[in-house]
Write an enzyme that holds these catalytic residues in place. Structure first.
Site, PDB file in Angstrom:
ATOM      1  N   ASN A   7      41.320  24.142 -12.263  1.00 35.53           N
ATOM      2  CA  ASN A   7      41.475  24.500 -13.678  1.00 35.53           C
ATOM      3  C   ASN A   7      41.053  23.297 -14.530  1.00 35.53           C
ATOM      4  OD1 ASN A   7      42.739  24.624 -16.282  1.00 35.53           O
ATOM      5  ND2 ASN A   7      44.009  26.304 -15.548  1.00 35.53           N
ATOM      6  N   ASP A   9      41.021  23.099 -17.878  1.00 38.14           N
ATOM      7  CA  ASP A   9      41.534  23.128 -19.265  1.00 38.14           C
ATOM      8  C   ASP A   9      41.749  21.733 -19.838  1.00 38.14           C
ATOM      9  OD1 ASP A   9      41.635  25.858 -18.996  1.00 38.14           O
ATOM     10  OD2 ASP A   9      43.827  26.006 -18.976  1.00 38.14           O
ATOM     11  N   HIS A  10      42.285  20.837 -18.989  1.00 41.01           N
ATOM     12  CA  HIS A  10      42.673  19.542 -19.559  1.00 41.01           C
ATOM     13  C   HIS A  10      41.519  18.545 -19.690  1.00 41.01           C
ATOM     14  CE1 HIS A  10      46.491  21.163 -20.049  1.00 41.01           C
ATOM     15  NE2 HIS A  10      46.750  21.262 -18.758  1.00 41.01           N
ATOM     16  N   ARG A  18      40.196  14.435 -29.873  1.00 38.37           N
ATOM     17  CA  ARG A  18      39.447  13.660 -30.875  1.00 38.37           C
ATOM     18  C   ARG A  18      38.191  14.385 -31.352  1.00 38.37           C
ATOM     19  NH1 ARG A  18      39.918   7.899 -30.521  1.00 38.37           N
ATOM     20  NH2 ARG A  18      42.109   7.450 -30.226  1.00 38.37           N
ATOM     21  N   HIS A  43      41.210  28.660 -19.249  1.00 36.22           N
ATOM     22  CA  HIS A  43      42.098  29.522 -20.032  1.00 36.22           C
ATOM     23  C   HIS A  43      41.681  29.428 -21.494  1.00 36.22           C
ATOM     24  CE1 HIS A  43      46.575  30.598 -21.128  1.00 36.22           C
ATOM     25  NE2 HIS A  43      45.701  31.393 -21.703  1.00 36.22           N
ATOM     26  N   ARG A  45      42.638  30.105 -24.803  1.00 38.71           N
ATOM     27  CA  ARG A  45      43.865  30.487 -25.508  1.00 38.71           C
ATOM     28  C   ARG A  45      43.551  30.960 -26.919  1.00 38.71           C
ATOM     29  NH1 ARG A  45      48.848  28.240 -23.073  1.00 38.71           N
ATOM     30  NH2 ARG A  45      49.773  29.070 -24.955  1.00 38.71           N
ATOM     31  N   ARG A  49      43.397  25.614 -28.177  1.00 42.02           N
ATOM     32  CA  ARG A  49      43.851  24.212 -28.140  1.00 42.02           C
ATOM     33  C   ARG A  49      43.050  23.365 -27.151  1.00 42.02           C
ATOM     34  NH1 ARG A  49      49.779  24.876 -25.447  1.00 42.02           N
ATOM     35  NH2 ARG A  49      50.003  26.382 -27.116  1.00 42.02           N
ATOM     36  N   HIS A  50      42.473  24.004 -26.132  1.00 45.31           N
ATOM     37  CA  HIS A  50      41.630  23.208 -25.219  1.00 45.31           C
ATOM     38  C   HIS A  50      40.271  23.889 -24.999  1.00 45.31           C
ATOM     39  CE1 HIS A  50      43.820  25.818 -22.461  1.00 45.31           C
ATOM     40  NE2 HIS A  50      44.904  25.045 -22.390  1.00 45.31           N
ATOM     41  N   GLU A  70      41.228  32.879 -17.471  1.00 47.19           N
ATOM     42  CA  GLU A  70      42.619  33.246 -17.771  1.00 47.19           C
ATOM     43  C   GLU A  70      42.680  33.659 -19.226  1.00 47.19           C
ATOM     44  OE1 GLU A  70      45.218  29.999 -17.046  1.00 47.19           O
ATOM     45  OE2 GLU A  70      44.850  30.012 -14.905  1.00 47.19           O
ATOM     46  N   THR A 100      52.600  24.973 -22.032  1.00 46.72           N
ATOM     47  CA  THR A 100      51.716  25.605 -21.045  1.00 46.72           C
ATOM     48  C   THR A 100      52.309  26.978 -20.743  1.00 46.72           C
ATOM     49  OG1 THR A 100      50.757  25.399 -18.826  1.00 46.72           O
ATOM     50  CG2 THR A 100      52.965  24.498 -19.110  1.00 46.72           C
ATOM     51  N   THR A 101      51.604  27.798 -19.966  1.00 47.84           N
ATOM     52  CA  THR A 101      52.110  29.138 -19.646  1.00 47.84           C
ATOM     53  C   THR A 101      53.507  29.008 -19.039  1.00 47.84           C
ATOM     54  OG1 THR A 101      49.821  29.558 -19.039  1.00 47.84           O
ATOM     55  CG2 THR A 101      51.388  31.326 -18.618  1.00 47.84           C
ATOM     56  N   GLU A 151      48.404  36.736  -9.166  1.00 47.77           N
ATOM     57  CA  GLU A 151      48.599  35.291  -8.999  1.00 47.77           C
ATOM     58  C   GLU A 151      50.093  35.051  -9.123  1.00 47.77           C
ATOM     59  OE1 GLU A 151      45.943  32.501 -10.904  1.00 47.77           O
ATOM     60  OE2 GLU A 151      47.567  31.021 -11.045  1.00 47.77           O
ATOM     61  N   HIS A 190      50.433  27.144 -10.660  1.00 47.59           N
ATOM     62  CA  HIS A 190      51.188  26.583 -11.780  1.00 47.59           C
ATOM     63  C   HIS A 190      52.172  25.533 -11.298  1.00 47.59           C
ATOM     64  CE1 HIS A 190      52.924  26.003 -15.693  1.00 47.59           C
ATOM     65  NE2 HIS A 190      51.871  26.649 -16.159  1.00 47.59           N
ATOM     66  N   GLY A 191      51.984  24.327 -11.807  1.00 50.00           N
ATOM     67  CA  GLY A 191      52.897  23.234 -11.490  1.00 50.00           C
ATOM     68  C   GLY A 191      52.683  22.634 -10.108  1.00 50.00           C
ATOM     69  N   HIS A 213      46.581  20.642 -13.934  1.00 50.62           N
ATOM     70  CA  HIS A 213      47.155  19.446 -14.553  1.00 50.62           C
ATOM     71  C   HIS A 213      47.226  18.251 -13.600  1.00 50.62           C
ATOM     72  CE1 HIS A 213      50.435  16.965 -16.283  1.00 50.62           C
ATOM     73  NE2 HIS A 213      49.830  17.269 -17.414  1.00 50.62           N
TER      74      HIS A 213
HETATM   75  N1  PXP Z   1      47.580  29.552 -13.002  1.00 55.50           N
HETATM   76  C1  PXP Z   1      47.815  30.023 -14.260  1.00 55.50           C
HETATM   77  C2  PXP Z   1      47.874  31.485 -14.463  1.00 55.50           C
HETATM   78  C3  PXP Z   1      47.977  29.134 -15.347  1.00 55.50           C
HETATM   79  O1  PXP Z   1      48.225  29.616 -16.570  1.00 55.50           O
HETATM   80  C4  PXP Z   1      47.851  27.749 -15.109  1.00 55.50           C
HETATM   81  C5  PXP Z   1      47.962  26.785 -16.251  1.00 55.50           C
HETATM   82  O2  PXP Z   1      46.985  27.050 -17.192  1.00 55.50           O
HETATM   83  C6  PXP Z   1      47.579  27.321 -13.801  1.00 55.50           C
HETATM   84  C7  PXP Z   1      47.471  28.232 -12.766  1.00 55.50           C
HETATM   85  C8  PXP Z   1      47.416  25.873 -13.469  1.00 55.50           C
HETATM   86  O3  PXP Z   1      48.639  25.230 -13.657  1.00 55.50           O
HETATM   87  P1  PXP Z   1      48.708  23.646 -13.583  1.00 55.50           P
HETATM   88  O4  PXP Z   1      47.881  23.129 -14.705  1.00 55.50           O
HETATM   89  O5  PXP Z   1      50.172  23.387 -13.743  1.00 55.50           O
HETATM   90  O6  PXP Z   1      48.171  23.253 -12.252  1.00 55.50           O
END
Ligand code: PXP
Length: 238
Positions: A7, A9-10, A18, A43, A45, A49-50, A70, A100-101, A151, A190-191, A213
């Site tokens: 992922n 996103d970050h 910035r 994702h 959103r 935001r990202h 996503e 976050t979600t 998922e 997630h996490g 993340h």
């Molecule tokens: N899966 C889904 C559905 C999510 O929304 C996210 C966070 O955007 C992730 C996985 C990835 O989670 P993490 O960034 O905590 O690894």
């Protein structure tokens, strides 16, 4: 071996902080793929935001593996997804104020809206996945909704203290087994980080883990390529 969806996103979070042109998303995509990512997750959103629309367009054009989009189950997002045609779509809940979600999609309460969303996404030809809590009832509802995949939300497992960990792990295991038995593709995420991914990666019914993340955080020290290879290696060894 369980696949790894990275992922990104970050990468966009740092850029949007910035509004700089860097870190460059295309470079991140290329490095991720050459370091073993089996798919790239973004994702888009509602509050942007990202990830921006331009990131999704760029990703669709250049990704050689698979693009997993996503998105919240909204009309605006359905239109975007049908135009972009990602390989996978994962429907997630979205709240504006959340960091976050925060949990799985309540597909029981939102059955009609999710059902309508899935129907209106047919044009995208993507494999539709529902981000749900590891709960057999939710898995059954996902099947009733004609989703191709789920998922499983691993957030509660990731945040659990040592006494609760086994309980949440078992919920994930039994939901994964049940879902695989009724022919759903099972993903999870997630996490997940370098310390907690091993137990999840041992669940044979899981097809792919989506991780963001922790990989982007580790890449500050190791670089993106090594951070992804390190995660792949833990998943492989499990
Ligand atoms: N899966 C889904 C559905 C999510 O929304 C996210 C966070 O955007 C992730 C996985 C990835 O989670 P993490 O960034 O905590 O690894």
């Amino acid at each position: 071996m369980i696949k790894l969806g990275v992922n990104l996103d970050h990468v966009a979070t740092i850029r949007q902080q910035r509004y700089t042109p860097y870190p460059d998303m295309l470079t991140a995509i290329k490095i991720s793929e050459s370091s073993g990512a089996d798919s790239i997750t973004m994702h888009l959103r509602e509050d942007r935001r990202h990830i921006q629309f331009e990131d999704i367009k760029l990703a669709r054009k250049h990704i050689k593996t698979k693009l997993n989009l996503e998105m919240a189950p909204t009309k605006e997002m359905c239109k975007i997804a049908n135009d972009i045609k990602p390989d996978f779509i994962c429907l997630v809940p979205e709240k504006r104020q959340e960091l976050t979600t925060e949990g799985g999609l309540d597909i029981k309460k939102n059955f009609d809206n999710v059902s309508k969303t899935i129907s209106s996404l047919r044009k995208s030809e993507a494999l539709i996945s529902l981000f749900i809590e590891p709960d057999i009832e939710m898995v059954k509802i996902a099947k009733d909704l004609n989703a191709g995949a789920i998922e499983l939300h691993t957030g509660k497992y990731a945040e659990a203290n040592i006494r609760e960990k086994d309980y949440f792990l078992n919920e994930i295991k039994s939901s994964a087994q049940y879902a695989k038995n009724i022919s759903l593709v099972v993903n999870a995420g997630h996490g997940l980080d370098y310390t907690n991914v091993k137990e999840i990666a041992r669940i044979q019914e899981i097809n792919e883990l989506n991780i963001g993340h922790s990989i982007i955080a580790e890449s500050i020290f190791l670089g993106l390529a090594e951070a992804i290879k390190k995660m792949k290696s833990i998943i492989g060894d499990a």
